[in-house]
Motif scaffolding. Structure first.
Motif, PDB file in Angstrom:
ATOM      1  N   ASN A 161       0.823  -1.207   0.000  1.00  0.00           N
ATOM      2  CA  ASN A 161       0.000   0.000   0.000  1.00  0.00           C
ATOM      3  C   ASN A 161       0.856   1.256   0.000  1.00  0.00           C
ATOM      4  N   GLY A 162       0.998   1.924   1.134  1.00  0.00           N
ATOM      5  CA  GLY A 162       1.723   3.188   1.181  1.00  0.00           C
ATOM      6  C   GLY A 162       3.228   3.003   1.098  1.00  0.00           C
ATOM      7  N   VAL A 163       3.920   4.068   0.671  1.00  0.00           N
ATOM      8  CA  VAL A 163       5.378   4.030   0.550  1.00  0.00           C
ATOM      9  C   VAL A 163       5.939   5.385   0.969  1.00  0.00           C
ATOM     10  N   ALA A 164       7.065   5.355   1.703  1.00  0.00           N
ATOM     11  CA  ALA A 164       7.687   6.597   2.169  1.00  0.00           C
ATOM     12  C   ALA A 164       9.182   6.403   2.336  1.00  0.00           C
ATOM     13  N   LEU A 165       9.946   7.341   1.799  1.00  0.00           N
ATOM     14  CA  LEU A 165      11.401   7.334   1.954  1.00  0.00           C
ATOM     15  C   LEU A 165      11.800   7.962   3.271  1.00  0.00           C
ATOM     16  N   SER A 166      12.954   7.539   3.800  1.00  0.00           N
ATOM     17  CA  SER A 166      13.500   8.170   4.993  1.00  0.00           C
ATOM     18  C   SER A 166      14.047   9.551   4.647  1.00  0.00           C
ATOM     19  N   LYS A 167      14.354  10.318   5.666  1.00  0.00           N
ATOM     20  CA  LYS A 167      14.828  11.689   5.465  1.00  0.00           C
ATOM     21  C   LYS A 167      16.123  11.733   4.667  1.00  0.00           C
ATOM     22  N   ASP A 168      17.000  10.742   4.872  1.00  0.00           N
ATOM     23  CA  ASP A 168      18.277  10.682   4.169  1.00  0.00           C
ATOM     24  C   ASP A 168      18.236   9.750   2.965  1.00  0.00           C
ATOM     25  N   SER A 169      17.061   9.205   2.675  1.00  0.00           N
ATOM     26  CA  SER A 169      16.867   8.286   1.546  1.00  0.00           C
ATOM     27  C   SER A 169      17.746   7.042   1.648  1.00  0.00           C
ATOM     28  N   ASP A 170      18.061   6.631   2.881  1.00  0.00           N
ATOM     29  CA  ASP A 170      18.832   5.394   3.028  1.00  0.00           C
ATOM     30  C   ASP A 170      17.940   4.166   3.121  1.00  0.00           C
ATOM     31  N   PHE A 171      16.647   4.369   3.352  1.00  0.00           N
ATOM     32  CA  PHE A 171      15.706   3.260   3.296  1.00  0.00           C
ATOM     33  C   PHE A 171      14.344   3.765   2.837  1.00  0.00           C
ATOM     34  N   VAL A 172      13.514   2.834   2.402  1.00  0.00           N
ATOM     35  CA  VAL A 172      12.148   3.143   1.995  1.00  0.00           C
ATOM     36  C   VAL A 172      11.214   2.223   2.760  1.00  0.00           C
ATOM     37  N   LEU A 173      10.096   2.771   3.233  1.00  0.00           N
ATOM     38  CA  LEU A 173       9.102   2.012   3.975  1.00  0.00           C
ATOM     39  C   LEU A 173       7.923   1.677   3.082  1.00  0.00           C
ATOM     40  N   VAL A 174       7.337   0.507   3.297  1.00  0.00           N
ATOM     41  CA  VAL A 174       6.136   0.107   2.572  1.00  0.00           C
ATOM     42  C   VAL A 174       5.181  -0.551   3.561  1.00  0.00           C
ATOM     43  N   THR A 175       3.914  -0.160   3.513  1.00  0.00           N
ATOM     44  CA  THR A 175       2.926  -0.753   4.410  1.00  0.00           C
ATOM     45  C   THR A 175       2.292  -1.971   3.751  1.00  0.00           C
ATOM     46  N   GLN A 176       2.061  -3.001   4.572  1.00  0.00           N
ATOM     47  CA  GLN A 176       1.327  -4.191   4.152  1.00  0.00           C
ATOM     48  C   GLN A 176      -0.010  -4.184   4.896  1.00  0.00           C
ATOM     49  N   THR A 177      -1.077  -3.919   4.173  1.00  0.00           N
ATOM     50  CA  THR A 177      -2.368  -3.727   4.816  1.00  0.00           C
ATOM     51  C   THR A 177      -2.848  -4.992   5.518  1.00  0.00           C
ATOM     52  N   THR A 178      -2.813  -6.136   4.842  1.00  0.00           N
ATOM     53  CA  THR A 178      -3.353  -7.348   5.453  1.00  0.00           C
ATOM     54  C   THR A 178      -2.392  -7.969   6.467  1.00  0.00           C
ATOM     55  N   ALA A 179      -1.099  -7.724   6.330  1.00  0.00           N
ATOM     56  CA  ALA A 179      -0.138  -8.211   7.327  1.00  0.00           C
ATOM     57  C   ALA A 179      -0.055  -7.289   8.538  1.00  0.00           C
ATOM     58  N   LYS A 180      -0.656  -6.086   8.445  1.00  0.00           N
ATOM     59  CA  LYS A 180      -0.710  -5.112   9.529  1.00  0.00           C
ATOM     60  C   LYS A 180       0.684  -4.712  10.018  1.00  0.00           C
ATOM     61  N   ASN A 181       1.564  -4.419   9.049  1.00  0.00           N
ATOM     62  CA  ASN A 181       2.900  -3.986   9.446  1.00  0.00           C
ATOM     63  C   ASN A 181       3.492  -3.016   8.432  1.00  0.00           C
ATOM     64  N   VAL A 182       4.642  -2.484   8.793  1.00  0.00           N
ATOM     65  CA  VAL A 182       5.428  -1.621   7.922  1.00  0.00           C
ATOM     66  C   VAL A 182       6.777  -2.291   7.724  1.00  0.00           C
TER      67      VAL A 182
END
Length: 341
Positions: A211-232
């Motif tokens: 689902n959602g996606v967001a980069l860290s402030k320094d772009s060293d990692f990217v986050l992705v949400t898993q709606t049905t797994a209920k985690n990031v």
């Protein structure tokens, strides 16, 4: 001397507010927020983006993207994602059956260098418009030989220009999203689009309702949400852990979009049992705060002391103001001015 006085004043103000707002220490709640609703004549403002001048935009149910001009001017049409969109069928439509021809813009993000708007349309693909909108240009419709089925979130590395986005499922389209949930579908993907080569690279396969996606402030990692797994999940882009993935945070409910604030912290839109909340995490994946008691939410983004809230059910964009958020940003700006790197 002036710098020292400013710091003393800010510390005193912060101490006074903290002493009188102990309820904020663990969480925010609606009584402590000045909450507004900005009505929009087309429902389901899924996500919100801000252009180079800070103006907000939303993508809605009938396939259009609107720009907010402020009161008393309201919303104006900015862009559409479908090149052959029949207005007599699409305008004001909320039918899922019309979405494949009308378009359904979900993820929105402006490139703050070019002022172009990147769009993840659930049916049409990854697109962009120029600063003045119009009909969006299609950039990509597949990766590794497999067409996109359900594009969802998007974010941009403002240093490199790389675009990160999600495909929720390789099987089910948005209009059948319930089947993706009920079958335990794990065919989602996290991808990266390179504007210079126009190539799409798949970073992660096998995601549970990506689902959602967001980069860290320094772009060293990217986050992705898993709606049905209920985690990031956290996918490392640089450093010794590059190209590896770990769990950033486990939630109680189902996450939707995720957005970073000026401090490098993240706001996650979360839903459970028909109610929504906004969960705030630090850059290490630790819980900080929560705004609870909301209607179902799809998007939460902090801008200049305000929380902008999107939803796939409401006919308005939520706007919540809190002095605590303003202080966070003021302190950060003062630190940058007084102690430049």
């Amino acid at each position: 001397m002036k710098s020292a006085l400013v710091i003393i004043f800010l510390f005193s103000l912060f101490f006074f507010l903290s002493a009188n707002n102990n309820a904020h220490a663990a969480s925010f709640s609606l009584p402590y927020l000045n909450h507004h609703e900005i009505p929009i004549h087309v429902p389901q403002p899924e996500s919100i983006a801000f252009d180079c001048n800070g103006a907000p935009y939303v993508g809605v149910a009938d396939g259009r993207i609107f720009k907010w001009l402020g009161r008393p001017f309201g919303w104006i049409e900015f862009a559409v994602t479908s090149a052959n969109r029949p207005r007599e069928v699409c305008d004001l439509s909320t039918s899922k059956d019309n979405e494949p021809i009308c378009g359904r813009p979900l993820g929105l993000k402006f490139d703050l260098t070019t002022c172009e708007l990147y769009i993840a349309d659930a049916y049409i693909g990854l697109l962009k418009t120029g600063p003045y909108g119009g009909v969006a240009q299609v950039l990509a419709t597949s990766a590794e030989g497999f067409p996109f089925r359900f594009l969802n979130g998007v974010d941009i590395d403002h240093q490199s220009g790389m675009v990160y986005f999600t495909d929720t499922s390789a099987i089910y389209q948005r209009r059948n999203w319930e089947l993706s949930v009920s079958t335990g579908d794990k065919t989602g993907r996290l991808m990266r689009y390179d504007p210079s080569t126009k190539n799409v690279t798949v970073l992660l396969h096998g995601l549970a309702f990506a689902n959602g996606v967001a980069l860290s402030k320094d772009s060293d990692f990217v986050l992705v949400t898993q709606t049905t797994a209920k985690n990031v999940l956290r996918y490392w882009l640089r450093g010794p852990r590059a190209n590896t993935v770990d769990t950033f945070f486990n939630l109680q409910g189902a996450p939707d979009n995720i957005n970073i604030n000026i401090n490098g912290e993240f706001w996650v839109a979360e839903n459970s049992a028909g109610r929504g909340k906004a969960v705030k995490l630090d850059a290490q994946g630790n819980f900080l705060d929560v705004v609870d008691g909301l209607n179902p939410v799809s998007h939460v983004e902090q801008r200049y002391g305000n929380l902008w809230i999107g939803s796939v059910v409401n006919k308005f964009v939520g706007l919540s103001e809190t002095l605590g958020l303003i202080l966070d940003e003021v302190m950060l700006m003062f630190e940058a001015c007084l102690f430049p790197s």
